[in-house]
Structure formats: structure tokens, C-alpha cells
Scaffold this active site. Structure first.
Site, short mmCIF file in Angstrom:
data_model
loop_
_atom_site.label_atom_id
_atom_site.label_comp_id
_atom_site.label_asym_id
_atom_site.label_seq_id
_atom_site.Cartn_x
_atom_site.Cartn_y
_atom_site.Cartn_z
N LYS A 33 0.80 -1.21 0.00
CA LYS A 33 0.00 0.00 0.00
C LYS A 33 0.85 1.28 0.00
CE LYS A 33 -1.23 1.63 3.77
NZ LYS A 33 -1.75 1.98 5.09
N THR A 34 1.78 1.36 0.93
CA THR A 34 2.58 2.56 1.04
C THR A 34 3.43 2.77 -0.20
OG1 THR A 34 2.65 2.14 3.40
CG2 THR A 34 4.10 3.83 2.58
N ASP A 226 -4.65 8.39 3.11
CA ASP A 226 -4.20 7.07 3.55
C ASP A 226 -5.19 6.52 4.58
OD1 ASP A 226 -2.53 4.91 3.82
OD2 ASP A 226 -1.14 5.90 5.20
N GLU A 227 -5.25 5.22 4.73
CA GLU A 227 -6.11 4.58 5.75
C GLU A 227 -7.53 5.14 5.74
OE1 GLU A 227 -4.87 2.11 7.34
OE2 GLU A 227 -2.78 2.47 7.94
N GLN A 257 -9.47 -3.81 7.69
CA GLN A 257 -8.59 -3.38 8.77
C GLN A 257 -9.13 -2.17 9.51
OE1 GLN A 257 -4.22 -3.69 8.17
NE2 GLN A 257 -4.77 -4.13 6.05
N ARG A 612 -0.10 -9.44 10.72
CA ARG A 612 1.18 -8.82 11.05
C ARG A 612 2.32 -9.80 10.84
NH1 ARG A 612 0.11 -4.83 9.55
NH2 ARG A 612 -1.84 -5.81 9.03
#
Length: 771
Positions: A33-34, A226-227, A257, A612
Site C-alpha cells: 500500500k505505502t 491514507d487509511e 482493517q 502482522r
DNA sequence: GGTACAGGGGTTTTT
DNA sequence: CCCCTGTACC
């Protein structure tokens, strides 16, 4: 140019090269994503769009910093990203309000109230209205106000809404409307904005002042968020407003998420984005680069139980890897011991470094037993979370001086410092002056200036107050003349705030308050150095305040030592670790049974935790766990474990405990008849002297009659490290448990054979290293 | 004004 | 059980 396109997959490339028009990127966990977000910004710039036209918003400073760094690396050296707006919602809108806030009646030097300050304001109001703080609980009131603000319901709107007022009437606080109104007024008069105001007032600015709005709509041609699954309504409103003309809005998120519903995030925002922008290009990033197959399939299987979600399925080219290990323990200490053993075993057998392990839990309380067992095995660890540096009361005490000198309408800061350090301005005087201010409708600060004219104030008190105010005024004249460090030093020299803490150290044997103040002063120095290196002129105290007020994280993450990381699942979002332990996978804990927690959100939380992990995943539960009152209560294994297909699970460690390999340190504890708690593990005692001898000496009494050994020569403080045996010239032998503040003013926590644990400031102490 | 002890309450957390 | 708050007392 263009090298950033090379190692992207098909979907990633589509997202990165999309330039105009709305774009929604559904980015599964570990799908890059980043990378996509930063590459897209690099691509926009490479395509000729000026950095100043791009606005990228994140939630945390950490995410913002990382993005900034990665964009910088992606750009060819000839291209400068100067002017690029990458930051948190709060910091970007704070900057806008510094420039534009006057249109709403805010001073340019407004103060930012953090949660504590806001609660303080509410406390004052409750007191003023003579309400009981049982029915009108500040914490609840604050969160009510905050959530209203996040839904863009201001006090004047709230009063008109029967449905909303009814909620508070039913909650037995019919006067809530009054508190909300007063709170709003109080903050406004103090020239203060709380965290929510930074968003709310920006939106108000844009709706009330079309010319201003248009300028920003024109400037920010490209908006990236973002997010997005974590945005609340007000964030949704502002970003849509900014992008409503250009329609170049790009949101990145993962509905699976979304774990911040409890603080106003609404998953709806991401679910309805395509409706708001019918021409939206939707890109799904479903290839996971992080986890092995079993872990990914487990995550998919769990999340499939949620009803509301955007359809997607993570897949990966990675090998299947180990199965998910289920660990059963009979209580939390055993659970912790098994995990510590496993970490040690995995580290030895597979050569993992300690930094490659993470232990995740739903609830901070669960860290205690883990901490004990890790310490017992000498496994280095670090617990993330807890109160951050800038929230510590002593740091806030010091900062309150700076805040007040900067903005003399800030009553919260004034009341915090007016008698700290104690200078003889007691509650009676303060109440009298406040009543006078209220009565005459004069700002509190003005009243202090004319204190001599206030009846019932003793002349001696009046003199003290005048002195205090004069010093404040004097410092106010140099605010813009010197840099943040010089200014802070001047404040300290004038008021001796940190100095006043030195005397207390002797008494309390606790130097942390002093230490933290020193650290704060150091941080202003660092700030100035850092900004100067960037050729920035923004090195003043107001610049420092602005940064610090919005930076609550201690990102001193550059740990020299590899450590096992312990944190809540919430805190782990966005991170990854080769080996992950999720502990307390029990009903009531995960999913939480707290009030009306949302089962689907709990499941997403579990999903975040699972994803994670890169290589190995352990899920553990205890069949009995202590509740708050210390009683062991039977527990049930979480329903989430039964949602995982059996073929992904390795249950060889279920029932392992009862085979006798892991005995609890003390089995009597279950009996409520033994109120005295056992020590989870016996404290290590250095056995140079016999324990009996130690026991005969009263522990609390300071022992200062140690006779140093004949060869006593003090070692240099820099050489003293954790784990060493040392001899203190006056106190005697001991073991160094910990070095605090190694960079600034090192303090050693030493366990002395005689006298127990003490904190010693190394620069003053005469200490010899024994071994 | 500071300490000492009783009492209450106790997810998750960023800004 | 543990931590924070408030109050009573020195």
C-alpha cells in the site's frame, strides 16, 4: 525517471499511473500500500504536477514521516519535493488555521488543547455549574463532545436536535447542552482549539468563507488519503470539499482493517466512495507479499465471517510455511512462560534475532505476566504504548509555561502554573480572583495585572502575583527574538521549574520528573538543530509548540538493542514481524465483551493481528485468568479460533501444559483464601552475602556506612552498562539493572545487596565496576 | 503545602 | 490487583 514503475505488479502499476479522476485503492494487508501511494506521488510529480498542488493526508505522524522519506527516495535527485503537503490531518489543518483562523476570530498564536486540557476545561465548567462529577463525568462528557464534533454537530446544532438531546437526557445529564456550549465558549475565549476543532474549524472556515475555500480547492489539485477506512465524518466532509472541483481524489484503505470505529471512524466512508464518485476507478491490491500461505489463508478464513465487507481475497506466491500453532496454558503466567520459552527456542534453533518477535494483545493489562517471564529469561523486550513523553504531567507543567507566555488567554495553562512551583498563591486567592474575573467579566490575566485592586487579596499575595506576571510579560517580549532552545532556557532561568524538582529527588529517590524536564529542554535544542540543518527559519518556540502539541508519540524507536516487541493489536497496525504471538485469544478478551463492542470490528482486529506475521504465528489462550480483583477465573477459548479450518492448525501445544512440562510457579493461588499474592518468579538475589544477613537489615533505611574496598577507584560513567556488578563508594555492592537516559543524563537503576533498588545519577556517583 | 491513606474504577488510541 | 484521585491531617 520511471524506475519506480519497474517493480510493481499489474494492479499496483494501474494505481500508480492513474492521474486524473477519483481513484479508490483497496489495499489488502501486506499488498504494498505505502509503496503504491508514494510511487503515485512520485509519478504525479514526474508527470509535471507541482509538489505544492499535492496534498497527502495520514493519521499518524509516523505514517506521514515514512511517506515523506519514501517519496524523497523515489524522486530523481534533480526533482525537489519542496512544497509537497504530506502530513496528518491535524497538522495540515493546523497550518491552514494559523493562516486563516482570524476569519473565525481565532488569534494567530492559538493554543492546542490535548485531551487532558480539554477534560480540565470540562472539570472547571462542572464546578462552575455546581454539578456532581458522578452524573457529569468529565471523561464521558469529553468523549460525547468529541464524537459530536466528529459528526460535525456543533453546540448550536446540538441544542436544536431533539433526538440528540434526548440521548443525554436519558443518560441523566440533561444539562449536557449547557456544558457543550460553555466548553465551546471557554475554548474560544482562551484562544484554544482542541484536537477535534482543528478539523471542525477548518471545515467551518471553508463553508463560511467561499473565497478561502476556493483558494485551497485551486491549490490542492490532487488529494490523497491514507487509511481511508479510519476516517470519520468531518474528515470525509473536508476532503470531499477540497476535491469537489478537481475531483482528483485518491483514497487508499482496507475495510477489513477498520479497527477505530470506537473513536468515530466510519467504515461507511470507504463503502460509499464509489457512490459519491460514480466515475471512480477502483483498484484492488490482493497480492500479499508479507505472509506465508497458511497465515494468509487463516486470515482469509476468519474475515470471511464478516458480513459487511468489500469483496476481495488475498493471495500470495509465498510458500505455505508452518501451520498456525495453538497454545493452551492453564493460566496467564504459564502462557507467558511458554511464550518466553518458545521465543528462546525459536531464536536458537532458527537464528531469529529478538527483534523479529512480537507479542500482541487486545488489552494492555496482559503485558504484565509477559514482562515477568521475559525478564526472568533475560530476553530483551520493549513495551510499546502507555503514556507518551509529552503527556507526562511534569512535561505538561513545563510546557504550560511556554503555552501561557505564548497565549495569555489560555486559562488552563495559567491555572496549571500559577502556583507551580509553589510560590504561595493558594487556592483561596485563585478562587477570589476567578470570582472577581467572572463577576466583572474581565479576562483572568487582566485581573492578575490589576490584582492590587481586587478586594480580599492580601498585599503580600498581590506582590507575588505581580512579580509572577511581570516575569511572564518580560519573557513574552523575546518570544520572536530567540530560538526555541534559548527561550526555554530563559523560562527555566526565570522560574527555576526543573530546578525546583531537584530538591524532591532526595526525598522521593525519584529523578524522573527532573529528568523528563531536562529531556524536554534538550528536545528544544534538538528541534533547533534539526530545523537549522534544513535551512528552516521556523526555529522559534511557537513552531516548536505547534509540532509538539500534535506529536504525542515517542518515536525514539532507534533502539540500539534488538528487543522483542510487546504491544496492543491496535498499535501493531501497519507493522510486520517474522514471528508473532497473539496472546489471550479468549472470549471476553478477543472478542472483547466490553459494553457494546462490535463483533465484526473485533474480528477485524483479530485479522489485523494475524496479518502482522510473516512466517510464524502462535495463538495462545489460558484456561484460567486473573480478573481485576486478582481471582483466577475460568475462561473460554475464543470463537475466532474455531473459525480457522483445522488443516491450517498445529495443535501439538494444546494440552501441552497439563502434561507436566509447565508447572505454574504456584498452584495455591487459585484459592481465594490466600490473599497474599505470590511473586510470579522469585527475584534474583546476588549471593555474595548470605540472604539471612540481608533480611536482618531494615530495607528502607539508607545505608551510607559502606567502607569502600582498598582498591576503590571510580570508573567512568560511560563505561557502566546494564548487568554489571558494581561497587558504590557509599552504598556498597550491587547490580546494574537498567540505564535510563543513556544519551543525556544517565541514571542507573541499581539493585544493591544492602538497601535494594536505587536510582543513581551516574555523573555524580562514585562507582567502581567490579565485573 | 505536602504526605498518607482510603476509595474507586479499570478496552482499544491518534491528534 | 494496580493506579489514580481526593481528602484528611500534620
Amino acid at each position: 525517471m520511471g524506475h519506480y514503475l519497474e517493480d510493481l505488479n499489474e494492479q499496483q502499476r494501474i494505481a500508480v499511473t492513474h492521474i486524473d479522476g477519483p481513484l479508490m485503492i483497496i489495499a489488502g494487508a501486506g499488498s504494498g500500500k505505502t509503496k503504491v501511494l508514494t510511487s503515485r506521488i512520485a509519478h504525479l510529480i514526474a508527470s509535471g504536477i507541482k509538489p505544492g498542488q499535492i496534498l497527502a493526508l495520514t493519521f499518524t505522524t509516523k505514517a506521514a514521516k515514512e511517506m515523506q522519506g519514501r517519496i524523497f527516495k523515489l524522486l530523481p535527485p534533480t526533482v525537489s519535493p519542496v512544497g509537497l503537503f504530506v502530513g496528518t490531518f491535524h497538522s495540515i489543518f493546523c497550518r491552514i488555521l494559523k493562516v486563516e483562523g482570524h476569519q473565525l476570530g481565532y488569534p494567530q498564536n492559538f493554543t492546542i488543547y490535548d485531551t487532558d486540557d480539554s477534560k480540565q476545561v470540562i472539570k472547571y465548567i462542572i464546578k462552575e455549574l455546581s454539578l456532581s462529577d458522578e452524573e457529569y463525568n468529565p471523561k464521558d462528557l469529553y468523549s460525547r463532545i468529541s464524537s459530536l464534533k466528529n459528526m460535525f454537530i456543533q453546540a448550536h446544532d446540538y441544542v436544536k436536535d431533539k433526538e440528540l438531546t434526548k440521548i443525554d437526557e436519558l443518560a441523566k445529564r440533561p444539562l449536557f447542552y449547557k456544558i457543550y456550549q460553555y466548553y465551546t465558549q471557554y475554548c474560544f475565549r482562551n484562544g484554544a482549539l482542541d484536537f477535534d476543532d482543528l478539523l471542525l474549524k477548518t471545515y467551518e472556515l471553508f463553508t463560511k468563507h467561499p473565497a478561502c475555500r476556493e483558494r485551497y480547492q485551486k491549490q490542492f489539485q490532487y488529494v490523497l488519503i491514507d487509511e481511508y477506512q479510519d476516517t470519520n465524518k468531518i474528515q470525509y466532509l473536508i476532503t470531499n470539499l477540497i476535491a469537489s472541483i478537481s475531483r482528483n481524489i485518491c483514497v487508499v484503505g482496507d475495510d477489513a482493517q477498520s479497527i477505530y470505529g470506537f473513536r468515530g471512524a466510519t467504515i461507511e466512508n470507504i463503502l460509499k466512495f464509489a457512490k459519491d464518485y460514480p466515475e471512480t476507478k477502483i483498484v484492488k491490491l490482493e497480492q500479499n507479499y508479507r505472509s506465508t500461505g497458511h497465515i494468509l489463508q487463516t486470515a482469509n478464513a476468519v474475515i470471511a465471517n464478516n458480513q459487511s465487507k468489500i469483496d476481495k481475497k488475498l493471495w500470495s506466491n509465498n510458500e505455505l510455511g508452518d501451520k498456525i500453532k495453538i497454545v493452551q496454558a492453564s493460566n496467564e503466567y504459564e502462557e507467558a512462560k511458554i511464550i518466553a520459552d518458545k521465543i528462546q527456542e525459536q531464536a536458537l534453533r532458527y537464528h531469529y534475532g529478538f527483534n523479529e518477535f512480537a507479542i500482541l494483545y487486545r488489552n494492555n493489562r496482559l503485558s504484565r505476566s509477559l514482562e515477568d517471564s521475559l525478564r526472568h529469561k533475560n530476553i530483551p523486550y520493549k513495551i510499546y504504548g502507555g503514556t507518551s513523553f509529552y503527556q507526562r504531567s511534569e512535561v505538561k507543567d513545563f510546557l504550560a509555561y511556554i503555552k501561557f507566555i505564548t497565549n495569555k488567554n489560555d486559562v488552563v495553562s495559567l491555572l496549571r502554573i500559577i502556583n507551580y512551583p509553589t510560590r504561595g498563591i493558594g487556592l483561596t486567592s485563585i478562587n477570589t480572583i476567578q470570582a472577581f474575573a467572572q463577576d466583572k467579566q474581565i479576562p483572568l490575566y487582566e485581573c492578575l495585572k490589576m490584582v492590587k485592586e481586587i478586594p480580599d487579596i492580601k498585599p503580600s499575595t498581590a506582590v507575588t502575583i505581580t512579580n509572577f506576571i511581570n516575569k511572564i510579560d518580560e519573557l513574552a517580549t523575546i518570544i520572536n527574538e530567540v530560538n526555541a532552545y534559548r527561550f526555554t532556557i530563559a523560562v527555566e532561568e526565570t522560574f527555576g521549574i526543573a530546578k525546583s524538582e531537584i530538591n524532591k529527588i532526595e526525598k522521593n529517590k525519584d529523578a524522573t520528573r527532573y529528568e523528563n524536564m531536562r529531556e524536554l529542554i534538550n528536545s528544544t535544542q534538538e528541534f533547533v538543530e534539526l530545523r537549522s540543518a534544513d535551512d528552516s527559519n521556523a526555529v522559534g518556540i511557537t513552531n516548536y509548540l505547534e509540532e509538539v502539541s500534535l506529536l504525542t508519540n515517542e518515536d525514539n524507536d532507534n533502539q540500539p538493542k534488538p528487543t522483542v516487541k510487546l504491544m496492543t493489536i491496535h498499535a501493531s497496525k501497519g507493522l510486520e514481524f517474522p514471528v508473532v504471538f497473539i496472546v489471550g485469544v479468549e472470549e471476553g478478551l478477543l472478542p472483547s465483551h466490553y459494553q457494546d463492542s462490535d463483533l465484526e470490528e473485533e474480528r477485524r482486529l483479530f485479522y489485523v493481528a494475524i496479518t502482522r506475521s510473516k512466517q510464524k504465528l502462535f495463538l495462545s489462550f489460558a484456561t484460567s485468568r486473573r480478573n481485576y480483583s486478582g481471582n483466577a477465573m475460568p475462561t473460554l477459548v475464543s470463537r475466532f479460533i474455531s473459525e480457522i479450518p483445522e488443516e491450517y492448525l498445529d495443535k501439538s501445544m494444546v494440552g501441552y501444559a497439563s502434561s507436566g512440562n509447565y508447572n505454574a510457579p504456584n498452584r495455591v493461588v487459585n484459592s481465594p483464601k490466600f490473599p497474599k499474592k505470590y511473586e510470579p518468579y522469585p527475584k534474583k538475589i546476588e549471593t555474595k552475602h548470605t540472604p539471612q544477613l540481608i533480611n536482618t537489615i531494615p530495607k528502607s533505611k539508607p545505608i551510607a556506612d559502606h567502607i569502600p574496598s582498598p582498591n576503590f577507584t571510580p570508573s567512568s560513567p560511560q563505561l557502566i552498562t546494564e548487568g554489571q556488578k558494581i561497587e558504590h563508594q557509599k552504598i556498597g555492592y550491587g547490580t546494574v539493572l537498567k540505564i535510563e537516559n543513556p544519551r543525556t543524563q544517565p541514571i542507573a537503576l541499581i539493585n544493591f545487596e544492602i538497601g535494594g533498588e536505587k536510582r543513581i545519577m551516574l555523573q555524580y556517583a562514585k562507582i567502581r565496576i567490579v565485573q
